[in-house]
Design a protein around this motif. Structure first.
Motif, mmCIF file in Angstrom:
data_model
loop_
_atom_site.group_PDB
_atom_site.id
_atom_site.type_symbol
_atom_site.label_atom_id
_atom_site.label_comp_id
_atom_site.label_asym_id
_atom_site.label_seq_id
_atom_site.Cartn_x
_atom_site.Cartn_y
_atom_site.Cartn_z
ATOM 1 N N ILE A 272 0.835 -1.205 0.000
ATOM 2 C CA ILE A 272 0.000 0.000 0.000
ATOM 3 C C ILE A 272 0.868 1.251 0.000
ATOM 4 C CG2 ILE A 272 -1.591 1.355 1.431
ATOM 5 C CD1 ILE A 272 -2.894 -1.387 2.195
ATOM 6 N N ILE A 273 1.914 1.257 0.811
ATOM 7 C CA ILE A 273 2.815 2.416 0.866
ATOM 8 C C ILE A 273 3.430 2.681 -0.508
ATOM 9 C CG2 ILE A 273 4.984 3.317 1.810
ATOM 10 C CD1 ILE A 273 4.371 1.595 4.360
ATOM 11 N N LYS A 274 3.916 1.628 -1.139
ATOM 12 C CA LYS A 274 4.562 1.794 -2.450
ATOM 13 C C LYS A 274 3.575 2.300 -3.500
ATOM 14 C CE LYS A 274 8.417 -1.347 -1.728
ATOM 15 N NZ LYS A 274 9.084 -2.597 -2.116
ATOM 16 N N LYS A 275 2.349 1.793 -3.469
ATOM 17 C CA LYS A 275 1.322 2.267 -4.407
ATOM 18 C C LYS A 275 0.994 3.740 -4.160
ATOM 19 C CE LYS A 275 -1.104 -2.032 -5.438
ATOM 20 N NZ LYS A 275 -2.365 -2.770 -5.309
ATOM 21 N N LYS A 276 0.871 4.101 -2.897
ATOM 22 C CA LYS A 276 0.534 5.490 -2.548
ATOM 23 C C LYS A 276 1.674 6.424 -2.935
ATOM 24 C CE LYS A 276 -1.915 8.593 -0.168
ATOM 25 N NZ LYS A 276 -2.650 9.534 -0.933
ATOM 26 N N ARG A 277 2.911 5.995 -2.712
ATOM 27 C CA ARG A 277 4.069 6.817 -3.085
ATOM 28 C C ARG A 277 4.083 7.046 -4.597
ATOM 29 N NH1 ARG A 277 10.200 4.877 -2.074
ATOM 30 N NH2 ARG A 277 9.478 3.278 -3.486
ATOM 31 N N LYS A 278 3.813 5.989 -5.345
ATOM 32 C CA LYS A 278 3.792 6.102 -6.807
ATOM 33 C C LYS A 278 2.659 7.027 -7.257
ATOM 34 C CE LYS A 278 3.686 3.232 -10.952
ATOM 35 N NZ LYS A 278 3.632 1.852 -11.468
ATOM 36 N N LYS A 279 1.485 6.856 -6.655
ATOM 37 C CA LYS A 279 0.329 7.692 -7.003
ATOM 38 C C LYS A 279 0.618 9.163 -6.700
ATOM 39 C CE LYS A 279 -4.501 8.395 -5.743
ATOM 40 N NZ LYS A 279 -5.557 8.006 -4.806
ATOM 41 N N ASP A 280 1.163 9.433 -5.520
ATOM 42 C CA ASP A 280 1.487 10.813 -5.146
ATOM 43 C C ASP A 280 2.567 11.402 -6.048
ATOM 44 O OD1 ASP A 280 -0.399 10.547 -3.168
ATOM 45 O OD2 ASP A 280 0.992 10.834 -1.494
ATOM 46 N N ALA A 281 3.529 10.580 -6.455
ATOM 47 C CA ALA A 281 4.586 11.053 -7.360
ATOM 48 C C ALA A 281 3.996 11.421 -8.710
ATOM 49 C CB ALA A 281 5.672 9.995 -7.511
ATOM 50 N N LEU A 282 3.079 10.595 -9.210
ATOM 51 C CA LEU A 282 2.433 10.895 -10.488
ATOM 52 C C LEU A 282 1.584 12.154 -10.385
ATOM 53 C CD1 LEU A 282 1.386 7.307 -11.639
ATOM 54 C CD2 LEU A 282 3.196 8.743 -12.595
ATOM 55 N N LEU A 283 0.880 12.292 -9.273
ATOM 56 C CA LEU A 283 0.063 13.489 -9.054
ATOM 57 C C LEU A 283 0.952 14.726 -8.975
ATOM 58 C CD1 LEU A 283 -2.740 14.670 -8.525
ATOM 59 C CD2 LEU A 283 -2.389 14.211 -6.100
ATOM 60 N N GLY A 284 2.068 14.611 -8.267
ATOM 61 C CA GLY A 284 3.012 15.724 -8.166
ATOM 62 C C GLY A 284 3.581 16.103 -9.517
ATOM 63 N N ALA A 285 3.882 15.099 -10.331
ATOM 64 C CA ALA A 285 4.411 15.365 -11.674
ATOM 65 C C ALA A 285 3.365 16.063 -12.532
ATOM 66 C CB ALA A 285 4.853 14.061 -12.330
ATOM 67 N N ALA A 286 2.108 15.664 -12.374
ATOM 68 C CA ALA A 286 1.031 16.300 -13.140
ATOM 69 C C ALA A 286 0.865 17.764 -12.720
ATOM 70 C CB ALA A 286 -0.279 15.541 -12.939
ATOM 71 N N VAL A 287 0.953 18.025 -11.414
ATOM 72 C CA VAL A 287 0.830 19.396 -10.919
ATOM 73 C C VAL A 287 1.989 20.242 -11.429
ATOM 74 C CG1 VAL A 287 0.915 20.835 -8.840
ATOM 75 C CG2 VAL A 287 -0.543 18.813 -8.905
ATOM 76 N N VAL A 288 3.201 19.709 -11.334
ATOM 77 C CA VAL A 288 4.382 20.434 -11.818
ATOM 78 C C VAL A 288 4.275 20.647 -13.324
ATOM 79 C CG1 VAL A 288 6.877 20.263 -12.183
ATOM 80 C CG2 VAL A 288 5.905 19.727 -9.951
ATOM 81 N N GLY A 289 3.868 19.604 -14.043
ATOM 82 C CA GLY A 289 3.707 19.717 -15.491
ATOM 83 C C GLY A 289 2.657 20.740 -15.861
ATOM 84 N N GLY A 290 1.548 20.747 -15.131
ATOM 85 C CA GLY A 290 0.489 21.727 -15.372
ATOM 86 C C GLY A 290 0.964 23.133 -15.072
ATOM 87 N N GLY A 291 1.737 23.285 -14.000
ATOM 88 C CA GLY A 291 2.292 24.599 -13.650
ATOM 89 C C GLY A 291 3.262 25.085 -14.711
ATOM 90 N N ALA A 292 4.087 24.177 -15.208
ATOM 91 C CA ALA A 292 5.042 24.548 -16.259
ATOM 92 C C ALA A 292 4.298 24.952 -17.522
ATOM 93 C CB ALA A 292 5.987 23.386 -16.547
ATOM 94 N N MET A 293 3.212 24.256 -17.815
ATOM 95 C CA MET A 293 2.409 24.579 -18.990
ATOM 96 C C MET A 293 1.788 25.963 -18.831
ATOM 97 S SD MET A 293 1.248 23.359 -21.869
ATOM 98 C CE MET A 293 0.378 21.873 -22.201
ATOM 99 N N ALA A 294 1.293 26.268 -17.636
ATOM 100 C CA ALA A 294 0.688 27.580 -17.391
ATOM 101 C C ALA A 294 1.732 28.685 -17.526
ATOM 102 C CB ALA A 294 0.051 27.605 -16.002
ATOM 103 N N VAL A 295 2.920 28.466 -16.986
ATOM 104 C CA VAL A 295 3.994 29.464 -17.081
ATOM 105 C C VAL A 295 4.386 29.653 -18.539
ATOM 106 C CG1 VAL A 295 6.422 29.916 -16.541
ATOM 107 C CG2 VAL A 295 4.862 29.117 -14.746
ATOM 108 N N THR A 296 4.552 28.559 -19.254
ATOM 109 C CA THR A 296 4.918 28.641 -20.675
ATOM 110 C C THR A 296 3.846 29.383 -21.465
ATOM 111 O OG1 THR A 296 6.120 26.555 -20.495
ATOM 112 C CG2 THR A 296 5.532 27.277 -22.715
ATOM 113 N N SER A 297 2.577 29.055 -21.198
ATOM 114 C CA SER A 297 1.480 29.739 -21.888
ATOM 115 C C SER A 297 1.487 31.222 -21.573
ATOM 116 C CB SER A 297 0.130 29.144 -21.476
ATOM 117 O OG SER A 297 0.072 27.794 -21.836
ATOM 118 N N GLY A 298 1.751 31.559 -20.317
ATOM 119 C CA GLY A 298 1.815 32.964 -19.910
ATOM 120 C C GLY A 298 2.943 33.692 -20.607
ATOM 121 N N VAL A 299 4.093 33.065 -20.719
ATOM 122 C CA VAL A 299 5.244 33.679 -21.387
ATOM 123 C C VAL A 299 4.929 33.895 -22.864
ATOM 124 C CG1 VAL A 299 7.625 33.268 -22.127
ATOM 125 C CG2 VAL A 299 6.953 32.821 -19.756
#
Length: 186
Positions: free
Chosen positions: A142-169
């Motif tokens: 369960i811990i390993k699954k949750k860590r993987k899920k949170d990592a993917l969610l974090g990557a999506a948030v970072v990716g979305g933030g980078a996309m927003a910054v790029t779009s703004g630029v």
């Protein structure tokens, strides 16, 4: 000839595999539900009173009382309570009395704090003490699954933030270019 047709064997194996998989999932769901459950503030308060009573009136707090208080703290909604529960359990680990349970709940505490590396370390420690411990194996999964899920969610948030910054630029660049073009055409 004389044997079962291949379709029947495949069907039997499929049903067996599906049954085992569903059983395994329900066991993991049960462990997950326990990990996500919380103690009431009243339960925590009751255990705290018992702990403080022993602390003030005895030379040593009993293992049972300290474990009970640590357990309800681990199951609290509040991170500071969980951290306090982990400290109490780590103190009990030093005593050498029934360490497996103490170490297991330290892993649970770190899981609840989303400190997955430490949670994995302690779950693996339980497995090193008791290699066949199903509860610790399930917790580790369960811990390993949750860590993987949170990592993917974090990557999506970072990716979305980078996309927003790029779009703004790009938008700012386009506006500046349009302004310069309009200025030159005057």
């Amino acid at each position: 000839e004389g044997g079962w047709p291949i379709q029947c064997l495949c069907s039997v194996y499929y049903k067996l595999f599906t049954s085992i998989t569903k059983s395994r999932m329900s066991e993991l769901e049960t462990v997950q539900a326990d990990l996500d459950s919380h103690m009431t503030d009243e339960d925590i308060s009751d255990h705290e009173k018992a702990y403080l009573n022993e602390l003030n009136n005895a030379t040593v707090v009993s293992t049972k009382t300290q474990f009970g208080y640590a357990y309800v703290l681990i199951k609290s909604r509040y991170d500071n309570d969980i951290r306090k529960g982990i400290r109490l359990l780590e103190d009990l680990c030093q005593s050498g009395v029934d360490q497996r349970d103490f170490v297991y709940y330290v892993a649970v505490g770190y899981y609840r704090l989303c400190s997955y590396t430490l949670a994995i370390k302690y779950a693996e420690r339980v497995l090193s003490m008791e290699p066949g411990n199903v509860q610790a194996s399930q917790l580790l999964e369960i811990i390993k699954k949750k860590r993987k899920k949170d990592a993917l969610l974090g990557a999506a948030v970072v990716g979305g933030g980078a996309m927003a910054v790029t779009s703004g630029v790009v938008l700012v660049g386009a506006l500046v270019a349009a302004g310069i073009s309009a200025f030159r055409s005057r």
